[in-house]
Write an enzyme that holds these catalytic residues in place. Sequence first.
Site, PDB file in Angstrom:
ATOM      1  N   ASP A   1       7.719  -0.888  -2.013  1.00 47.02           N
ATOM      2  CA  ASP A   1       7.732  -0.863  -0.559  1.00 47.02           C
ATOM      3  C   ASP A   1       8.889  -1.744  -0.086  1.00 47.02           C
ATOM      4  OD1 ASP A   1       6.615  -3.239  -1.344  1.00 47.02           O
ATOM      5  OD2 ASP A   1       5.076  -3.281   0.208  1.00 47.02           O
TER       6      ASP A   1
ATOM      7  N   ASP B   1      -1.318   0.730   0.336  1.00 48.08           N
ATOM      8  CA  ASP B   1      -0.707   0.883  -0.986  1.00 48.08           C
ATOM      9  C   ASP B   1      -1.729   1.044  -2.104  1.00 48.08           C
ATOM     10  OD1 ASP B   1       2.023   0.527  -0.097  1.00 48.08           O
ATOM     11  OD2 ASP B   1       1.527  -1.573   0.213  1.00 48.08           O
TER      12      ASP B   1
ATOM     13  N   ASP C   1       1.680  -4.394  -0.772  1.00 52.28           N
ATOM     14  CA  ASP C   1       0.914  -5.534  -0.287  1.00 52.28           C
ATOM     15  C   ASP C   1      -0.147  -5.147   0.735  1.00 52.28           C
ATOM     16  OD1 ASP C   1       2.567  -4.816   1.759  1.00 52.28           O
ATOM     17  OD2 ASP C   1       3.553  -6.756   1.976  1.00 52.28           O
TER      18      ASP C   1
END
Length: 891
Positions: free
Chosen positions: A331, A630, A626
């Site tokens: 990410d 996810d 995080d």
Amino acid sequence: MGLNKQQVEESRNRYGENVLTPPKKASLWSQFIEKFEDPIIRILLVAWFLSMVIAGVHCWGPDAQGFAAFLEPLGIFFAIILATGVGFAFEVKANKAFSVLNTVNDDTMVKVIREGNISQILKKEVVVGDLVLLETGEEIPADGHLLEAVSLQVNESTLTGEPLTSKTINEADFDPETTYPSNVVMRGTTVADGHGIMEVEKVGDATGYGKVYEGSQIENNVDTPLQIQLAGLAKVISKGGYAIAVVTFVALLIKLLLSTSGMPVMDLVSHILNIFMIAVTLIVVSVPEGLPMSVTLSLALSMNRMLKTNNLVRKMHACETMGATTVICTDKTGTLTQNRMQVHETRFYNLKDQQLGDDELSNLIREGISANSTAFLDFSGEKIATLGNPTEAALLLWLNGQNQNYLELREDAMVLDQLTFSTERKYMATLVKSALLGKKVLYVKGAPEIVLANSQRVAMDGTFKSVEECKDIIGKQLLAYQNQAMRTLGFAYQIVDDDADDSFFADGRLHHVNLTYLGIVAISDPVRKDVPAAVKSCLDAGIDVKIVTGDTPGTAREIARQIGTWKETDTDRNMITGPGFEALTDKEALDRVLDLKIMCRARPTDKQRLVRLLQSKNAVVAVTGDGTNDAPALKAAQVGLSMGDGTSVAKEASDITILDNSFSSITRAVMWGRSLYRNIQKFLLFQLTINVAACLIVLIGSLIGTESPLTITQMLWVNLIMDTFAAAALASLPPNEKVMKDKPRKSGKNGDFIITRPMAYHIFGVGILFVVVLVGLLLHFHSDDGLNPLDLSRFFTFFVMLQFWNMFNAKAFMERRSAFAHLWECKTFLIVALIIVVGQYLIVTFGGQMFNVVPLPGSDWLVIIASTSLVLWIGEIVRGIDRYINKGREL
């Protein structure tokens, strides 16, 4: 207005409660049993059963050995329990370092409208159809659409990874690029600014958050590369062991039948049974008892050492799997960037060197930033925390860096009127009674083109110029910032006479203003300083880095450019949006998936599908994340990497937590994984060389004489205790940074075998060479009236010392350097080497009847140690020649 009691009950009965179904936790017993699914452990279990049969025969047969006969099966059983127990214990210990899977707080209060009244209820009592009031700082309790939105901004980082999204009910202001529609709000997100009213459409497990939560609990049944390779090795060992046993049985049976004509039937049966026991013993000998221990010790040691490099490992095999990684899906926010908006550059046109002075212009800038804002700074902690809109907070941080106290400036400026920021207006305006200027001042900030359109002049180069004169200059500056994926804000002011009409705000808009444009500020979420070098290290190691983010295409492309993954030659084929990816069929997606470098505007299901498709291409995928969004992808990947400040759902779904949120820690995890795999290969090289030599010696020794030259208890020392020590020695070798210059090994059904061709040459070449030397030694002893206890003790010690020196060769294998290089840094290796020599001396000197040995004189020890050390010196000569031939070339 709102639901009545009957409608609430009907809705609850039809759509369920607003709670998430808790996950099922595996029992400790089931977690322990899982360790026995390892293919090598299963082979050991078979070997243990067969050795129990052999021990039973030896214990009660004609040559009864009593309890000593059970030492071999006890040793194998000990190896099994130790290998499984250590792995289990380390994983349980690591799990305790994690918080329990996001225990959702369903007892927080939510304001709803029911039966025409505003009332507070528990979050878990919210039902489909409820009208919920949303205010700044509150968490949104369910999914729904907006009925009212005033300056509403929502932090959607838990679902999209992006910290701020503007919400509106005005269709003309809808942003087509947002992950979720502009009039839709989702459970688990929070209101960052403004207020609104929503109508609930989904609750509990049916919400987007609930689906992500459910996805984080789905078990990942994808085998790790090491598990696949060990399974392949187990098959080879099984086939090889059975083949050697069959050949031995047939050879000895033919020998027996040719030399025992006229033997009584019962004696013949007894001899055949003895031959069968030798064949079964060979199967047991061929199994590398120390391998599970080696793998477990390597993984366990790596778990502890990786923690020192900010990698908290929860799943033991994840240590090694990181070394096999071919793709990292990362990410953006918080992993590649600092997740903290900062002022990149200021362009206040009349300000020299962009530093605030004591002139009127500087006063206008410092007071305008302070008063025309709704954000705050929190100085209570070690690090300054920001509260409110991240963009506005970035301006306050910049002001604080100029040694200006924003709070004093704000309190001294009396607010007379204010328009807060909204997506419709795209600007904020505040009319104050200025303490610095002693006059009323109107401050405006917002989208530069909107603020400029409301301005009549520009303060530039020490004078005032018309907007038309400066449009091109300002436009070029804005374009340059936007091409760098930065947010830009324009600033303007108007000094208002005390007797002038100050009704500038009407219908939520600016009217009758005479603004002076001050300049622009570029704000960005900077890339972490260590990221470009860390990404380059991954790319050099043959690992593809893909950015998966909820941000805009422009921002994602610029970040990719800054970290080095996006090149000028890249095209639209290398980037896709989440909705665009969803629209592709699996066949179309598979065709593009390896070429993709960026997926922007990605949703949780898009990221998970990307991982699955990459795996179908035989990629070993590591995913960083995080947020709660996810979790499904973290669970689906071979290695899930959560961030230290991520949500508990993300951490629980992951295999490794990066405590410092740094991408460079990920590259260190790759280096550890590759070094660990190489250490396992070194141990395999060492142990299989022993096994080849031991099997052939037992076979040839039985053909030459009447029984094996090595007893069961001696084999226990050679095959178990010594191997376990060697496992500790070779597993503890420190990592080698040069492994990052290798390409990832191939995985999948057609992937690389754990035994490489050079390893196979070494195993069989050195193993057969050892056998030739040992057979020569046996023939020498046989020529002198057969084998006596002293000869057998010499042979046993010679065999062990050959393996002792070969352990040093195994340490240097694939390193292209001397076995003595960095030897003093390998303390565990040296301790184990000492234990092996001392252990052999004690066994030979005091083992007596149990080990079928007699003490050796000192001269024999010197001759045996000196002659067997040739193994090491020959290895050093070969490595020296290899270094000379490949001088200047890296391994």
